[in-house]
Design an enzyme around this catalytic site. Sequence first.
Site, PDB file in Angstrom:
ATOM      1  N   LYS A  98       0.824  -1.215   0.000  1.00  0.00           N
ATOM      2  CA  LYS A  98       0.000   0.000   0.000  1.00  0.00           C
ATOM      3  C   LYS A  98       0.852   1.256   0.000  1.00  0.00           C
ATOM      4  O   LYS A  98       0.540   2.225  -0.685  1.00  0.00           O
ATOM      5  CB  LYS A  98      -0.870   0.050   1.288  1.00  0.00           C
ATOM      6  CG  LYS A  98      -2.035  -0.905   1.316  1.00  0.00           C
ATOM      7  CD  LYS A  98      -2.997  -0.570   2.478  1.00  0.00           C
ATOM      8  CE  LYS A  98      -2.379  -0.764   3.839  1.00  0.00           C
ATOM      9  NZ  LYS A  98      -3.327  -0.534   4.952  1.00  0.00           N
ATOM     10  N   LYS A  99       1.946   1.263   0.781  1.00  0.00           N
ATOM     11  CA  LYS A  99       2.655   2.517   1.059  1.00  0.00           C
ATOM     12  C   LYS A  99       4.063   2.585   0.478  1.00  0.00           C
ATOM     13  O   LYS A  99       4.763   3.587   0.636  1.00  0.00           O
ATOM     14  CB  LYS A  99       2.707   2.745   2.572  1.00  0.00           C
ATOM     15  CG  LYS A  99       1.300   2.916   3.168  1.00  0.00           C
ATOM     16  CD  LYS A  99       1.315   2.953   4.674  1.00  0.00           C
ATOM     17  CE  LYS A  99      -0.064   2.883   5.286  1.00  0.00           C
ATOM     18  NZ  LYS A  99      -0.854   4.093   5.180  1.00  0.00           N
TER      19      LYS A  99
END
Length: 132
Positions: free
Chosen positions: A44-45
């Site tokens: 996600k990051k």
Amino acid sequence: MKNIITFGTFDAFHVGHINILERAASYGNKLIVGVSSDELSFNKKKRYPIYCQNDRLKIINSLRFVDEVFVEESLELKLDYIKQYNATVLVMGDDWLGHFDWVKKACDVLYLPRTPSISTTEIIEVVRSMPK
Ligand code: CTP
């Protein structure tokens, strides 16, 4: 009995995390939190969390308004987790607005406003920029 479910990485725990969990809990009788695994958080990051998943789970599990925690392995499993934990409402911060509308066939979906001016990313940047 109304089960609320929410998800997140909750790295470098801060007041924005407290606020969303506290508000999520107020919508039902039981709050269940899916804490994103280290791998999912990386996906996600694009960086690994500072705190490992076991520590993040332990921190979230210690909060008085959280009833149950588990490791979230994949965003695509949202519907399975909702069914598994009998959740009637999915709560997410509004940075995810519209993203999980596809589970509306199984439960209500609420996107709550984020707490302004704080995030794990910002905390990391502030600490990095501090003079040595
Ligand atoms: N959240 C919030 N208010 C903030 C920060 C986060 O309501 N200021 C919510 C998010 O919307 C999400 C949950 O907390 O529902 C977990 O978010 P997470 O991504 O773990 O936290 P961030 O601080 O946004 O992390 P990052 O900066 O690494 O993206």
